[in-house]
Design an enzyme around this catalytic site. Sequence first.
Site, PDB file in Angstrom:
ATOM      1  N   LEU A  54     -12.294   1.682   5.457  1.00  0.00           N
ATOM      2  CA  LEU A  54     -11.643   0.374   5.288  1.00  0.00           C
ATOM      3  C   LEU A  54     -10.514   0.144   6.284  1.00  0.00           C
ATOM      4  CD1 LEU A  54     -11.315   0.252   1.380  1.00  0.00           C
ATOM      5  CD2 LEU A  54     -12.805  -1.173   2.779  1.00  0.00           C
ATOM      6  N   GLY A  57      -3.945   3.837   8.305  1.00  0.00           N
ATOM      7  CA  GLY A  57      -2.504   3.626   8.320  1.00  0.00           C
ATOM      8  C   GLY A  57      -1.836   4.745   9.084  1.00  0.00           C
ATOM      9  N   VAL A  62      -8.334   5.061   4.875  1.00  0.00           N
ATOM     10  CA  VAL A  62      -8.679   4.500   3.571  1.00  0.00           C
ATOM     11  C   VAL A  62     -10.183   4.209   3.527  1.00  0.00           C
ATOM     12  CG1 VAL A  62      -8.152   2.668   1.905  1.00  0.00           C
ATOM     13  CG2 VAL A  62      -6.369   3.456   3.459  1.00  0.00           C
ATOM     14  N   LYS A  77      -7.351   6.617  -0.548  1.00  0.00           N
ATOM     15  CA  LYS A  77      -6.447   6.826   0.586  1.00  0.00           C
ATOM     16  C   LYS A  77      -6.344   8.321   0.830  1.00  0.00           C
ATOM     17  CE  LYS A  77      -1.983   4.992   1.934  1.00  0.00           C
ATOM     18  NZ  LYS A  77      -0.792   4.298   1.476  1.00  0.00           N
ATOM     19  N   ASP A 173       9.191  -0.465   2.323  1.00  0.00           N
ATOM     20  CA  ASP A 173       8.240  -0.757   3.403  1.00  0.00           C
ATOM     21  C   ASP A 173       7.504  -2.072   3.148  1.00  0.00           C
ATOM     22  OD1 ASP A 173       7.225  -0.164   5.868  1.00  0.00           O
ATOM     23  OD2 ASP A 173       5.662   1.186   5.148  1.00  0.00           O
TER      24      ASP A 173
END
Length: 464
Positions: A54, A57, A62, A77, A173
């Site tokens: 997907l 990061g 992910v 994740k 964040d």
Amino acid sequence: MGYLSCNGESAVSICDPYNYNPRRSKKRPPSTLRRFKYDELAAATNGFSAGNFLGKGSHGRVYKAVLDGGKLLAAVKRTTIASVSQVDNEIEILSRVRHRYMVNLIGYCVDQRRKTKLLVVEYMPNGTLHDHLHSRSSLAPPLSWNRRIKHALQIATAVHALHSAETPVIHRDIKSSNILIDGEGNARLADFGLALIGNVDDERLKATPPAGTMGYLDPSYLAPADLTAKSDVFSFGILLFEIVSGRDAIDLNYSPPCVVDWAVPLVKRGEYGAICDSRIRNRPSCAVIRRLVVMAARCVRSTAEKRPDMSEVVECLKTVRKMSQESPVWNRLRRRSQDSSGNVFVSEEKEENINVRMVREGSKKMSKVSSVTTEDDTVPEKAISPATLRRRNRVLRSRSVGAMGGARVGPIPNDVVEDNTVVTTIRVLVERERAVKAAAMMKLSKSRSVGIVRSHKTVSLKLY
Ligand SMILES: Nc1ncnc2c1ncn2[C@@H]1O[C@H](COP(=O)(O)OP(=O)(O)OP(=O)(O)O)[C@@H](O)[C@H]1O
């Protein structure tokens, strides 16, 4: 485990294993987290295959997972961990807070042998807010004002719930790429990798070095002791400017590239229309835009104490949402006359003694390249899959340090600090400068976006 009831949008359910007293609490704790086996998640993601990938990061990849015989879709994740202590923070926080506008944790797996942590969270099929805001494809119309205001309110609600929980959480964040869109078109706050739980005077929080993402990071948060919920308010202000303008937090297509340096002077001069995303023709009233940008400007004030808290932000956005939905016929007529004149605001409008000046669209400094001129509120977001969005667009994305250096600003939350505040502070500043220079000189790439940099000009960016 203390379980706070979750009535209404602003409540966050807290499952606190340290304070839970089953005799005191009549309410049921939230459903317990599932503990998955590595093999189970490997099978659910087709062996973490490219087909299930997907996104990526700064701390891992992910994957889409199909669990429970196809009944449950989830996102897994996958992160490599150096030690068990790294695991605890994100799982601990996500297992203790749940909210309708958060990407909630379903379960997890910690595989010591493979040094891997796997978080299983709710699957969000409609991409990130960043993808939707910065899409430059004529096939994907820019987000409507209704949706922008709705998403701003949803995220503000989630952040407010975190801050006002019995054991407060500071996300640290908040940014558009950490906001995912669910199947019903609602915005959900994700990625609690840097979040901190507890009161700001807790020893553990006081020992945690600053962290965040370039462009969204509070300039007054330079040492562990500076941490307050107002750092999230700052990041939310940046997000609000991004939502209104459609530009990135740091965007070299603008002068100045920093959204604060660019937008705040415009707000001070009352040139609210110049901040609006020029791709959307059907703008809400001037009063709505003014409230949004004035609130954003207050959130990014350099003195943290002068910023509003999230409850005030939520109230403001609720009012804005109501105002933007009122008298649609009158608004449409007014907007039509504005559109035909080519000006954002056709007349000098006095509201609460604030003069709104005429601002021509397409002024050199403010203009953005776009061929998209229509907006259709009836097109459901789910009609355009995130993968399609990514393929069709070269998405302009504000560079975070994470995107460039493989890590966000600052060390991970559970790093041991040996009086390294000064080092961290310097590191943040150096990283900021490096990020801006690097952004000006190189074309950056990330799995889902092509770098923002098209020009090779060197900019001197004020570090706000
Ligand atoms: N729950 C989810 N459902 C669907 N897709 C997701 C989900 N979580 C993450 N993704 C996808 O994976 C990508 C990477 O997410 P991740 O949270 O790891 O990193 P990031 O927030 O984009 O970057 P950074 O780690 O630098 O903050 C996202 O941009 C999104 O496309």
